[in-house]
Design a protein around this motif. Structure first.
Motif, short mmCIF file in Angstrom:
data_model
loop_
_atom_site.label_atom_id
_atom_site.label_comp_id
_atom_site.label_asym_id
_atom_site.label_seq_id
_atom_site.Cartn_x
_atom_site.Cartn_y
_atom_site.Cartn_z
N TYR A 1 3.59 9.42 7.93
CA TYR A 1 4.17 8.45 8.87
C TYR A 1 3.53 8.52 10.24
CZ TYR A 1 7.65 7.81 5.28
OH TYR A 1 8.26 7.53 4.08
N GLN A 2 2.58 9.43 10.42
CA GLN A 2 1.92 9.50 11.73
C GLN A 2 0.58 8.77 11.74
OE1 GLN A 2 1.52 13.74 11.65
NE2 GLN A 2 -0.69 13.62 11.44
N LEU A 3 0.16 8.24 10.58
CA LEU A 3 -1.14 7.57 10.52
C LEU A 3 -1.10 6.31 11.36
CD1 LEU A 3 -1.82 7.90 6.69
CD2 LEU A 3 -2.63 9.37 8.53
N PHE A 4 -2.17 6.03 12.08
CA PHE A 4 -2.14 4.83 12.93
C PHE A 4 -3.46 4.11 13.03
CE2 PHE A 4 -4.41 6.20 16.74
CZ PHE A 4 -4.49 7.56 16.52
N ASP B 1 -8.78 7.98 11.64
CA ASP B 1 -7.53 8.73 11.76
C ASP B 1 -7.78 10.23 11.69
OD1 ASP B 1 -4.48 7.48 11.50
OD2 ASP B 1 -4.66 9.65 11.26
N PHE C 1 -3.34 2.38 5.49
CA PHE C 1 -2.09 1.75 5.05
C PHE C 1 -2.20 1.14 3.66
CE2 PHE C 1 -1.97 1.82 9.68
CZ PHE C 1 -0.83 2.57 9.83
#
Lengths: 290, 265
Positions: free
Chosen positions: A97-100, A107, A145
């Protein structure tokens, strides 16, 4: 003798001090972890595991006591705090949930870039980390994603590995994964530890995993350390562990029961592979005796 | 950290104010605000202020809490006060270069300050004594007649309820993501403006992604429980008018009447 890589002295932490919601999370924790250990951290929910690991890289400031990394107090100079964040790589639960970033490559490179490394060095780190978690070259250009849950998890772990930390802390890296994904990630962490020889702390609820991979076990209970020692030392005190609501590996329970019934088996069997050896040994002895 | 911020804080309690129907409380709050703007006399403000203090005492909420809720508006109060002091024309009592303070200006500044303070303290009392769920419930019922004109009263209330419900969740999530990015060396607290804005990207993107994921999951869970909008929905907690509501309406009527009448004294 060099200083232990992680040391805590009288470490304590209180949430919301002075408010009605005040809660003591850690109290007088004295711990020394030597370089190169693979430490399994176990403890029930609320035993202070998460609080402890967040102290070790300076995300939380101790309300009392000290945290020393390589013999240096991490809060001595606030400006230097980031240095310790790179030394102690912390990977949280559900790290996907921290991937951006827009690509896996970018990343993973977030950490090394923050360290201010050269382009070439960053590139080497990213590829190295991707190799450790088994992400092929073709994955690096994809968007994080569009990956599967297990792949995302491995990207996030690679993001921490890429900082090449001296101490790697993983908070339940296998939570919510299927058995295959779990074995894969644990195997990769083990291989990483074997190759790099650095210190790894693995927070886990699975006694089987801890017994299989760890060299030392840290048992936390209700704001403090209950036990810290080798796998043999800790699991030989099954009663104490059971008393705080945890268990020992199932296969170890089986062998202890066998011993109680008079079979001359070892009670330091922690994995199915060991169990197989032990039974074969026993059968061979019986066969020879006949 | 972020957890310390409280929005529309609610204090549990059992005072008459807590037991009031949220619909009545909403309407009476509006009535109070109107009264504040209708009154024009010193005694009127005194009445309004005293009534407010009485309500706070009744709700057993400490003065400290009021002061804390007023803290963010202090600059606004000072700003409007000072502005009014200098720019309202009338009989000057002090002059210097282009600045002149008039008697009327001073009076108007005081009036505006008192109004703002009472306004904030009065509307805060509503959220202090009404749980967010009750508040949205009351709002939905009040707006219900408008749904005949195709105004989405139920949807609006549902959206508010969900928003309020997810504020703590998102705050927690933000904390987690911040901790994770800090662990990877993200530098959030230092640097120039541009650098700081840029450093928010690693936090905001995961937050957006997880908000959408949560929204999807919530929608699915609601559909699984056969949610299909407001039509024909019954409620577990029926709103009923009680004696305390009648009493409150009478009190407020007296205060509003007093505020208006005192203008003519």
């Amino acid at each position: 003798m060099s200083a232990p890589v992680i040391e805590t002295r009288g470490l304590g932490y209180v949430y919301n001090p002075g408010l009605p919601t005040e809660k003591v999370a850690l109290q007088d924790v004295n711990l020394q972890i030597e370089r190169g250990e693979f430490v399994g951290v176990i403890g029930q929910t609320g035993s202070g595991k998460s609080t402890l690991i967040q102290q070790l890289n300076g995300l939380l400031r101790p309300t009392s006591g000290q945290v020393l990394i390589d013999g240096e107090d991490i809060w001595q100079d606030k400006e230097q705090l980031r240095k310790f964040r790179f030394k102690v790589g912390l990977c949280f639960q559900y790290p996907e949930y921290q991937l951006f970033e827009e690509s896996v490559y970018k990343d993973i490179s977030f950490g090394p870039k923050n360290m201010g490394l050269s382009q070439g060095e960053v590139d080497a780190r990213v590829r190295d980390a991707a190799r450790f978690v088994g992400l092929g070259e073709e994955m690096l250009d994809k968007s994080p994603f569009e990956l599967s849950g297990g792949q995302k998890r491995r990207v996030a772990i690679a993001g921490v590995l890429a900082m090449d930390p001296e101490v790697l802390i993983l908070d339940e890296p296998t939570a919510g994964l299927d058995p295959r994904g779990r074995d894969m990630i644990l195997g990769q962490i083990k291989a990483y530890h074997a190759e790099k020889g650095n210190t790894v702390l693995l927070v886990s609820h699975s006694m089987e995993d801890v017994a299989k991979f760890a060299t030392k076990v840290l048992v936390l209970n209700d704001t403090g350390v209950l036990l810290y020692g080798t796998v043999d030392e800790v699991f030989s005190r099954a009663e104490e562990i059971r008393a705080i609501g945890l268990g020992i590996p199932q296969i170890t329970q089986v062998f202890r029961a066998l011993r109680q019934r008079g079979y001359p088996v070892s009670d330091t069997v922690y994995t199915v592979a060991q169990a197989k050896e032990e039974i074969l040994r026993l059968l061979a002895e019986r066969g020879a005796a006949r | 950290m972020i957890k310390d911020i409280t929005i529309g804080q609610y204090f549990t309690g059992h005072s008459p104010l807590h037991r009031m129907d949220p619909r009545v409380k909403l309407l009476l709050t509006i009535a109070y605000v109107v009264a504040l703007f209708l009154t024009n006399s010193f005694w009127g403000y005194l009445l309004a202020g005293a009534f407010l203090l009485f309500c706070y005492a009744l709700a057993k909420i400490k003065i400290k809490v009021i002061l804390r809720s007023l803290k963010p508006v202090i600059p606004l109060v000072i700003f409007t006060g000072v502005l009014n002091m200098f720019f309202v024309t009338g009989e000057p009592i002090w002059e210097f270069w282009v600045f002149h303070i008039t008697w009327e200006g001073l009076r108007f500044a005081a009036v505006m300050s008192v109004r703002i303070v009472c306004l904030i303290a009065g509307t805060s009392l509503l959220t202090y004594t009404t749980s967010p769920i009750a508040l949205t419930d009351g709002l939905e019922r009040l707006l219900a007649p408008l749904s005949k004109l195709h105004f989405p009263a139920h949807e609006l209330a549902m959206m508010m309820t969900i928003t309020l419900r997810f504020i703590p969740t998102l705050v927690e999530e933000t904390d987690k993501i911040m901790a994770a990015q800090k662990s990877r060396g993200a530098d959030i607290d230092s640097g120039g403006l541009m650098k700081r804005v840029k450093s928010l990207i690693p936090i905001l993107i995961p937050l957006f992604v997880s908000s959408f994921r949560r929204a999807d999951e919530l929608a699915l869970a609601m559909e699984c429980r056969c949610y299909q909008g407001g039509e024909g929905r019954t409620r577990m907690k029926q709103l009923r008018l009680r004696l305390v509501d009648g009493g409150a309406v009478l009190c407020m009527a007296a205060v509003v009447a007093g505020c208006i009448l005192l203008n003519y004294l």
